[in-house]
Design a protein around this motif. Structure first.
Motif, mmCIF file in Angstrom:
data_model
loop_
_atom_site.group_PDB
_atom_site.id
_atom_site.type_symbol
_atom_site.label_atom_id
_atom_site.label_comp_id
_atom_site.label_asym_id
_atom_site.label_seq_id
_atom_site.Cartn_x
_atom_site.Cartn_y
_atom_site.Cartn_z
ATOM 1 N N ASN A 1 44.007 52.775 31.108
ATOM 2 C CA ASN A 1 44.992 53.156 30.259
ATOM 3 C C ASN A 1 46.313 54.016 30.928
ATOM 4 O OD1 ASN A 1 44.211 51.241 28.423
ATOM 5 N ND2 ASN A 1 43.064 52.923 27.199
ATOM 6 N N GLU A 2 45.570 54.800 31.568
ATOM 7 C CA GLU A 2 46.471 56.004 32.025
ATOM 8 C C GLU A 2 47.300 55.516 33.394
ATOM 9 O OE1 GLU A 2 47.052 58.967 30.928
ATOM 10 O OE2 GLU A 2 45.926 58.621 29.066
ATOM 11 N N TRP A 3 46.664 54.864 34.355
ATOM 12 C CA TRP A 3 47.316 54.448 35.632
ATOM 13 C C TRP A 3 47.774 52.825 35.227
ATOM 14 C CZ3 TRP A 3 47.931 58.237 38.916
ATOM 15 C CH2 TRP A 3 47.079 59.256 38.713
ATOM 16 N N HIS A 4 48.581 52.523 36.361
ATOM 17 C CA HIS A 4 48.867 51.078 36.342
ATOM 18 C C HIS A 4 48.015 50.413 37.189
ATOM 19 C CE1 HIS A 4 52.637 51.559 34.103
ATOM 20 N NE2 HIS A 4 52.743 52.723 34.920
ATOM 21 N N SER A 5 46.950 50.290 36.697
ATOM 22 C CA SER A 5 45.653 49.767 37.451
ATOM 23 C C SER A 5 44.919 48.671 36.484
ATOM 24 C CB SER A 5 44.649 50.944 37.631
ATOM 25 O OG SER A 5 43.597 50.472 38.604
ATOM 26 N N ASP A 6 44.254 47.703 37.287
ATOM 27 C CA ASP A 6 43.883 46.573 36.689
ATOM 28 C C ASP A 6 42.495 46.068 37.728
ATOM 29 O OD1 ASP A 6 42.761 45.160 34.712
ATOM 30 O OD2 ASP A 6 44.814 44.454 33.792
ATOM 31 N N ILE A 7 41.892 44.737 37.182
ATOM 32 C CA ILE A 7 41.259 44.167 37.740
ATOM 33 C C ILE A 7 41.556 42.640 37.662
ATOM 34 C CG2 ILE A 7 39.288 45.668 38.157
ATOM 35 C CD1 ILE A 7 37.818 44.021 35.809
ATOM 36 N N ALA A 8 41.376 41.921 38.619
ATOM 37 C CA ALA A 8 41.495 40.409 38.491
ATOM 38 C C ALA A 8 40.174 39.679 38.935
ATOM 39 C CB ALA A 8 42.811 39.998 39.407
ATOM 40 N N ILE A 9 39.548 38.971 37.995
ATOM 41 C CA ILE A 9 38.357 38.182 38.278
ATOM 42 C C ILE A 9 38.790 36.714 39.028
ATOM 43 C CG2 ILE A 9 36.019 37.674 37.213
ATOM 44 C CD1 ILE A 9 36.545 40.512 37.531
ATOM 45 N N GLY A 10 38.286 36.660 40.143
ATOM 46 C CA GLY A 10 38.695 35.134 40.636
ATOM 47 C C GLY A 10 37.795 34.103 39.967
ATOM 48 N N ARG A 11 38.103 33.139 39.585
ATOM 49 C CA ARG A 11 37.334 32.010 39.075
ATOM 50 C C ARG A 11 36.545 31.241 40.044
ATOM 51 N NH1 ARG A 11 41.002 28.079 35.987
ATOM 52 N NH2 ARG A 11 42.327 28.448 37.870
ATOM 53 N N LYS A 12 37.097 31.227 41.458
ATOM 54 C CA LYS A 12 36.315 30.869 42.448
ATOM 55 C C LYS A 12 36.653 31.584 43.824
ATOM 56 C CE LYS A 12 39.781 27.030 43.257
ATOM 57 N NZ LYS A 12 39.858 25.720 43.494
ATOM 58 N N GLY A 13 37.105 32.651 43.744
ATOM 59 C CA GLY A 13 37.196 33.358 45.018
ATOM 60 C C GLY A 13 37.163 34.762 44.788
ATOM 61 N N PRO A 14 37.756 35.575 45.155
ATOM 62 C CA PRO A 14 37.177 37.127 45.436
ATOM 63 C C PRO A 14 38.017 37.935 44.061
ATOM 64 C CG PRO A 14 38.954 36.856 46.847
ATOM 65 C CD PRO A 14 38.586 35.413 46.585
ATOM 66 N N ASN A 15 37.230 39.054 43.598
ATOM 67 C CA ASN A 15 37.819 39.788 42.642
ATOM 68 C C ASN A 15 38.789 40.927 43.328
ATOM 69 O OD1 ASN A 15 36.041 38.342 41.005
ATOM 70 N ND2 ASN A 15 34.454 39.736 41.383
ATOM 71 N N PHE A 16 39.823 41.320 42.593
ATOM 72 C CA PHE A 16 40.603 42.262 42.912
ATOM 73 C C PHE A 16 40.657 43.342 42.177
ATOM 74 C CE2 PHE A 16 41.925 38.449 45.469
ATOM 75 C CZ PHE A 16 41.786 39.122 46.690
#
Length: 153
Positions: free
Chosen positions: A22-37
């Motif tokens: 919430n404090e930073w412009h940060s997030d995660i992306a969960i890959g459906r069939k590849g890597p997470n970021f």
């Protein structure tokens, strides 16, 4: 099923650090069939400070805590630089061609005022941040690459 279990763990880490996101412009992306970021975006300068692949919840947590550590390192450097700058201003008034004990007494008293002011200004924030960071890290396992330098140099 193992992948779903790891995604659940990753989401639990994301929830644990929800204030961070919430404090930073940060997030995660969960890959459906590849890597997470995991990413940390600097909106002001429009670039990614961190854009890193991860597989496990533990890796994600270390990335989050690592960015917090990096920010604290920067804070330490700024605090030291501010104090040093204020001390340098005192030195500019010294007459190096003659010894003046009054000047040195004055200078020491001003340095003490500067240090007291810096400590009062930052102490609550720093103490709370350091305690929180220590609590977050106490159960984590680290295998850092050793940086150069010695604390006693």
């Amino acid at each position: 099923m193992a992948e779903e279990d790891e995604v659940s763990k990753i989401m639990a880490v994301a929830e644990k650090y929800s204030n961070y996101f919430n404090e930073w412009h940060s997030d995660i992306a969960i890959g459906r069939k590849g890597p997470n970021f995991f990413y940390l975006y600097d909106e002001k300068h429009r670039y990614f400070e961190v854009f890193q692949e991860f597989t496990t919840a533990e890796e994600l947590e270390k990335m989050i805590v690592g960015t917090m550590a990096e920010n604290m390192e920067a804070f330490n450097a700024v605090a030291v630089e501010n104090t040093h700058s204020l001390f340098d201003e005192l030195d500019m008034n010294e007459d190096i061609n003659s010894y003046d004990p009054d000047f040195h007494i004055y200078k020491l008293l001003r340095q003490m005022e500067i240090m007291t002011g810096q400590l009062e200004h930052w102490s609550e924030l720093v103490a709370g941040t350091y305690r929180s960071f220590a609590n977050v890290c106490k159960d984590m396992k680290f295998e850092p690459k050793k940086p150069g330098g010695d604390a006693h140099e």
